[in-house]
Motif scaffolding. Structure first.
Motif, short mmCIF file in Angstrom:
data_model
loop_
_atom_site.label_atom_id
_atom_site.label_comp_id
_atom_site.label_asym_id
_atom_site.label_seq_id
_atom_site.Cartn_x
_atom_site.Cartn_y
_atom_site.Cartn_z
N SER A 218 -4.93 6.51 -8.21
CA SER A 218 -5.20 7.52 -7.18
C SER A 218 -4.45 7.23 -5.89
O SER A 218 -5.02 6.96 -4.84
CB SER A 218 -6.70 7.58 -6.91
OG SER A 218 -7.18 6.29 -6.61
N VAL A 219 -3.12 7.29 -6.00
CA VAL A 219 -2.29 7.08 -4.81
C VAL A 219 -1.44 8.32 -4.56
O VAL A 219 -0.46 8.26 -3.81
CB VAL A 219 -1.36 5.84 -4.98
CG1 VAL A 219 -2.17 4.57 -5.08
CG2 VAL A 219 -0.45 6.00 -6.19
N ASP B 197 -2.54 10.12 -13.08
CA ASP B 197 -3.11 9.61 -14.33
C ASP B 197 -2.44 8.31 -14.77
O ASP B 197 -3.07 7.45 -15.37
CB ASP B 197 -2.95 10.66 -15.45
CG ASP B 197 -3.96 11.79 -15.31
OD1 ASP B 197 -4.88 11.65 -14.49
OD2 ASP B 197 -3.80 12.82 -16.00
N VAL C 230 -0.78 15.31 -10.70
CA VAL C 230 -1.88 14.86 -11.58
C VAL C 230 -1.34 13.91 -12.65
O VAL C 230 -1.94 12.87 -12.95
CB VAL C 230 -2.57 16.09 -12.22
CG1 VAL C 230 -3.53 15.68 -13.31
CG2 VAL C 230 -3.29 16.91 -11.16
N GLU D 40 0.88 -1.17 0.00
CA GLU D 40 0.00 0.00 0.00
C GLU D 40 0.92 1.23 0.00
O GLU D 40 1.79 1.35 0.86
CB GLU D 40 -0.88 -0.02 1.26
CG GLU D 40 -1.90 1.10 1.26
CD GLU D 40 -2.69 1.15 2.58
OE1 GLU D 40 -2.33 0.43 3.52
OE2 GLU D 40 -3.65 1.94 2.63
N VAL D 41 0.72 2.10 -0.96
CA VAL D 41 1.65 3.23 -1.12
C VAL D 41 0.87 4.52 -1.33
O VAL D 41 -0.13 4.55 -2.03
CB VAL D 41 2.57 3.04 -2.35
CG1 VAL D 41 3.67 4.10 -2.37
CG2 VAL D 41 3.18 1.66 -2.40
N VAL D 42 1.35 5.60 -0.71
CA VAL D 42 0.85 6.92 -1.07
C VAL D 42 2.06 7.80 -1.37
O VAL D 42 3.08 7.73 -0.69
CB VAL D 42 -0.07 7.52 0.04
CG1 VAL D 42 0.66 7.68 1.35
CG2 VAL D 42 -0.64 8.85 -0.40
#
Lengths: 226, 139
Positions: free
Chosen positions: A45-46, A41, A37, A25-27
């Protein structure tokens, strides 16, 4: 594992992509909206378009439950601040920082960054391995950076020539580990006698480099730090 | 159709029903609960889930009054737009209907938000956006 990556440059982008592919799990925090953005794309959506050197951004990214925070911006000061906040404010277990200026490495270490990645030093090491120089070469950090693996290139003028490893008064904290002769790596034994052209691998403390240089290379060499 | 629990949901449902009824198309009512990064995606968010279930229950009841059956679908995601697009792709939807409340920011500029532009840009199917009517002057 939940990983927060700060910095959406090439390193941050590919790191995030690889971590996602590996099932983590990555942000990713990237302060430039247009770049955020663009990455979003491409990989989903991380991405948060926030400045990761701000505590509120790290909080929003979930630093409170992160296993690892890795700061890979192109700015050493930002990377240090990010890791410091992650460690001390959010109690993140492991922090990893990219250090662009090798001179900042000791500061990062001193301030408790768990893992330091220095592309500059890595490239320097690779260049030095390919170019025969009568110097001590830093090969790798061990044990979080307190110990390092060093390669010494012996010439015919080196004080170690003709002496056995048992005869050499190695500096405190340094151990002869192996040597490379005619392209073949061998263990150092008490009776091993060194010759010109040998590459001697030593495990030693970072602060022993100057003393090690005196023992293996000789005092005439440039003693500037690697 | 994507529902967000606002008053616009009734309009979304009405238009989606009008579209689906003649062709007897399957109608899916999707509601996405956005989970911020401070929580794992599978975290239990009791209050949010109850509210989300209420949104879908209301939609189901309303559809029933219109003589339609809708399949309710509740998702948790980091980003509503991405979740809607992914689900539309997964369901191989022909049309995606979503609502847009009429909101203005200070100064009077219309606010379109981030979800609708994202869906416009990324949805693989036809997209219908039902914009709420402008509020009456002095209302």
């Amino acid at each position: 594992m939940f990983v927060i990556v700060v910095g959406g440059g090439k390193v941050g982008y590919y790191l995030t992509k690889e971590l996602i592919e590996a099932g983590h799990e990555v942000v990713l925090l990237e302060k430039t909206r247009a770049r955020a953005v663009q990455i979003s794309d491409e990989i989903g959506s991380v991405v948060l378009a926030r400045d990761g050197s701000e505590g509120s951004a790290l909080a929003e990214a979930g630093a409170n439950r992160a296993d690892i925070v890795t700061a890979v911006t192109g700015d050493d000061e930002d990377n240090l601040v990010i890791c410091q906040m992650a460690k001390h404010h959010f109690s993140v277990k492991r922090t990893i920082a990219r250090v662009n200026n090798p001179k900042n490495e000791s500061l990062f270490r001193h301030l408790g960054v768990d893992e330091i990645i220095s592309p500059t030093r890595t490239i320097l090491g690779a260049i030095e391995q390919d170019i025969p120089v009568h110097e001590l070469l830093h090969l790798a950090d061990l044990g979080g950076g307190d110990l390092e693996l060093i390669e010494a290139h012996l010439t015919d003028e080196s004080p170690a020539i003709g002496r056995t490893s048992a005869d050499l008064a190695m500096p405190e904290g340094c151990t002869l580990f192996a040597y490379i002769r005619d392209g073949k790596a061998q263990s150092v034994r008490a009776e091993t006698q060194f010759r010109g052209g040998d590459k001697v691998i030593v495990i030693g403390r970072r602060d022993c480099e100057d003393a090690l240089r005196g023992t293996l290379i000789g005092e005439d060499e440039d003693t500037s730090s690697l | 159709m994507a529902l967000n629990g606002a008053t616009i949901d009734r309009l979304v449902l009405a238009y989606a029903a009008a579209l689906a009824k003649p062709s007897k198309a399957d109608l899916i009512a999707l509601h996405v609960v956005e989970i911020d990064w401070t929580l794992p995606l599978d975290a239990s968010v009791a209050g949010l889930s109850e509210e989300a279930q209420r949104v879908l229950d209301v939609a189901e009841a309303h559809a029933e009054r219109l003589g339609l059956h809708v399949e309710p679908l509740l998702l948790k995601a980091r980003d509503v737009g991405a979740a809607i697009v992914d689900e539309a792709a997964a369901q191989e939807a022909d049309v995606l209907v979503l609502g847009l409340p009429y909101r203005t920011r200070f100064g009077g500029d219309f606010v379109i938000g981030t979800t609708v532009p994202y869906v416009f840009k990324n949805a693989p199917c036809t997209v219908w956006v039902v914009r709420e009517p402008m509020p009456q002057e002095g209302a």
